[in-house]
Enzyme design. Sequence first.
Site: not given
Length: 431
Positions: A14-15, A107, A131, A136, A138, A189, A207, A304
Amino acid sequence: MGNPLRVAIAGLGTVGAGTVEVLQRNGDLIAGRSGRAIEIVAVSARSRAKDRGISLDGFDWYNDPVAMARNADVDVCVELIGGEDGPAKAVCEAAIDSGRHVVTANKALLAVHGNELARAAEAAGVSLNYEAAIAGGIPIVKALREGLAGNGITHVYGILNGTCNYILTEMREKRLSYETVLEDAQKLGYAEAEPSVDVDGIDAAHKLALLASLAFGTTVSFDDVYTEGIRRVSLQDIDYAEEFGYRIKLLGSARMTEHGLEQRVYPCMVSKTAPIAHVESAYNAVVACGDFVDDTMYQGRGAGAGPTASAVVADIIDIARGFATSTFGVPAETLQQVTASPIERHHGAYYVRLMVDDQPGVIADISAAFRDESVSIESMLQRARSQTEAVPVVINTHACEEAAMRRTLDRIEALDSIVEEPTMIRIESLV
Ligand SMILES: NC(=O)c1ccc[n+]([C@@H]2O[C@H](COP(=O)([O-])OP(=O)(O)OC[C@H]3O[C@@H](n4cnc5c(N)ncnc54)[C@H](OP(=O)(O)O)[C@@H]3O)[C@@H](O)[C@H]2O)c1
């Protein structure tokens, strides 16, 4: 334009795929802002054949991400595999050891091994940027490390897990049980098939441990985070919260107290007048309170492909610009090891729901338990009456110490008229 910054990416899920897409689609504007192009040179994942919806043309492929971190001719290694040990840790260690900067969204890895990785990175003179690991999209690491650097931080707290916030929001809005919403979230999902890292509060605790270190200059101490998840939150409690002017949120909260560093993740009631009460669904929010700036709040998507990749790319751009700072805001060897404040020292008001057999004298017995532990009752509500079924008795207390609240509940649980384990939810006083 300077020389291109050469990047290797380990993990194209995903990332990882999102990061490739941001760098490809926004390449020109990123180069303009960085003063140099950012070039993906090498990538690694498990399956080379998998369709990821992105073009990997022109990238060197590595089956072994550790070999890539060590051998690829790159300036930065981006770790997007995940997991607190295994290949993710090996990739970061190999990259640092070979003098390459590291960017990660991991994390779990940093919550457990952040202190040693930060020390290694600083000793090697490379950046360890993360970051994307907290909330995510922010930019809260930047906010704490840079924007608020002139402040003593008094409190940092937030909604740090989108899955839990989504479940709690759906329960309230659609009047559904925890189990039903979780099942729907899994189908859509939004929740993993094995949801415990999210719903038991572990992801939020990872986190929070990083936020606490950034905010207070302390070593990352994940084992000291007191953690409760949302499995026991019922629709009934959500309804009572609404009635009393609260919303139930899973909050992570860290502050330095006279008893030591308080790091907590638990579902709690927050006033509907607090801005964070209105952060709904899969959104995350972090509030950082500084001694000069007062409260600052940051809100956005916590997960996401797009939001997380946005944060990963910002970290890469910092490296391209030559901007570097200590991993947790102060040199790793100066991070302070501090005492953890135990949950028993928590001080605040409580919501308690008891299911009782409606017999004469039961309210007097319950009141006596509170009196005997010097816990002051603010309100008590028993609306339903039944000769045959257990009925709820709901009590809100004035602020007291958690140790006293727990002793009170032990006394109450021992009463014959109590038919199930009492529910206790902390009431947070936030502005
Ligand atoms: N997803 C989010 O919204 C989000 C948000 C914030 C932070 N994060 C963090 O970002 C990281 C990545 O998450 P993700 O959601 O992108 O995970 P993911 O979709 O599961 O992707 C993981 C990637 O790692 C690759 N991989 C796994 N084991 C490998 C190995 N031994 N060697 C090489 N590649 C390997 C996988 O390869 P294959 O594709 O070939 O299987 C996959 O491409 C995690 O640390 C996560 O906590 C994620």
